[in-house]
Write a protein that holds these residues in place. Structure first.
Motif, mmCIF file in Angstrom:
data_model
loop_
_atom_site.group_PDB
_atom_site.id
_atom_site.type_symbol
_atom_site.label_atom_id
_atom_site.label_comp_id
_atom_site.label_asym_id
_atom_site.label_seq_id
_atom_site.Cartn_x
_atom_site.Cartn_y
_atom_site.Cartn_z
ATOM 1 N N HIS A 69 -18.633 32.652 20.831
ATOM 2 C CA HIS A 69 -18.725 33.532 19.660
ATOM 3 C C HIS A 69 -18.510 32.670 18.422
ATOM 4 C CE1 HIS A 69 -18.917 37.611 21.358
ATOM 5 N NE2 HIS A 69 -18.333 37.040 22.402
ATOM 6 N N TYR A 71 -17.973 32.299 14.335
ATOM 7 C CA TYR A 71 -17.459 32.939 13.129
ATOM 8 C C TYR A 71 -17.725 31.992 11.959
ATOM 9 C CZ TYR A 71 -14.986 35.532 16.715
ATOM 10 O OH TYR A 71 -14.680 36.280 17.836
ATOM 11 N N GLU A 100 -17.793 41.688 15.655
ATOM 12 C CA GLU A 100 -16.704 40.802 15.252
ATOM 13 C C GLU A 100 -17.183 39.414 14.841
ATOM 14 O OE1 GLU A 100 -12.775 38.829 17.288
ATOM 15 O OE2 GLU A 100 -13.536 40.693 18.121
ATOM 16 N N SER A 101 -18.115 38.844 15.593
ATOM 17 C CA SER A 101 -18.615 37.506 15.263
ATOM 18 C C SER A 101 -20.009 37.592 14.661
ATOM 19 C CB SER A 101 -18.610 36.610 16.510
ATOM 20 O OG SER A 101 -19.418 37.158 17.522
ATOM 21 N N CYS A 102 -20.506 36.456 14.181
ATOM 22 C CA CYS A 102 -21.813 36.407 13.522
ATOM 23 C C CYS A 102 -22.934 36.035 14.490
ATOM 24 C CB CYS A 102 -21.787 35.383 12.386
ATOM 25 S SG CYS A 102 -20.546 35.740 11.133
ATOM 26 N N TYR A 128 -14.747 29.433 16.276
ATOM 27 C CA TYR A 128 -15.409 29.949 17.470
ATOM 28 C C TYR A 128 -14.399 30.454 18.478
ATOM 29 C CZ TYR A 128 -14.035 25.557 19.662
ATOM 30 O OH TYR A 128 -13.304 24.513 20.146
ATOM 31 N N LYS A 129 -14.904 31.236 19.430
ATOM 32 C CA LYS A 129 -14.118 31.691 20.575
ATOM 33 C C LYS A 129 -14.961 31.397 21.803
ATOM 34 C CE LYS A 129 -13.453 36.112 21.516
ATOM 35 N NZ LYS A 129 -12.971 37.495 21.421
#
Length: 135
Positions: A69, A71, A100-102, A128-129
């Motif tokens: 993910h 961000y 939630e993320s881009c 990031y995740k």
């Protein structure tokens, strides 16, 4: 509008896009020319956009499958998109998403060391995740 036969044709093509029109026709109870005409019609309408293959990433030497993910830290997406283009050998898909993320990156790596190097470079641009795909 798709009828039941068209749906069955699409199901068969999804299982094996290399199927012969003769065999496809037999499976959906049409002649080969009739099956071929229906496939051509769905191609012309854009319902069938193309044919592809599935690759076994593990057999190709990519043992790490990751979902990342992304961000972004600013409204300027260009540095991130340039990074994606420069590192395309690791990227299976780059989805722009809502929530939630881009972005959601689906990636492949030969090993954890290559993944770590990728993440180190990525972290210079974004937060990031990371999730590793188990199965």
């Amino acid at each position: 509008m798709l009828d039941e036969t068209d749906v069955r044709i699409l199901d068969e093509l999804s299982l094996n896009s290399r199927i012969s029109m003769k065999e496809l026709g037999e499976k959906v109870h049409l002649t080969a020319p009739a099956a071929s005409a229906r496939v051509a019609k769905m191609e012309d309408k854009g319902i069938i956009e193309g044919y592809t293959i599935r690759l076994n990433q593990l057999k190709m030497g990519f043992s790490v499958h990751a979902m990342i993910h992304i961000y972004l830290r600013s409204a300027n997406h260009q540095p991130y998109l340039s990074f994606v283009k420069e590192n395309s050998e690791h990227i299976l898909h780059n989805y722009k998403i809502s929530g939630e993320s881009c972005y959601l990156l689906e990636c492949k790596f030969q090993n954890n060391e290559v993944l770590d190097d990728f993440l180190t470079k990525l972290s210079e641009l974004v937060s990031y995740k990371l999730s590793i795909v188990i199965n």
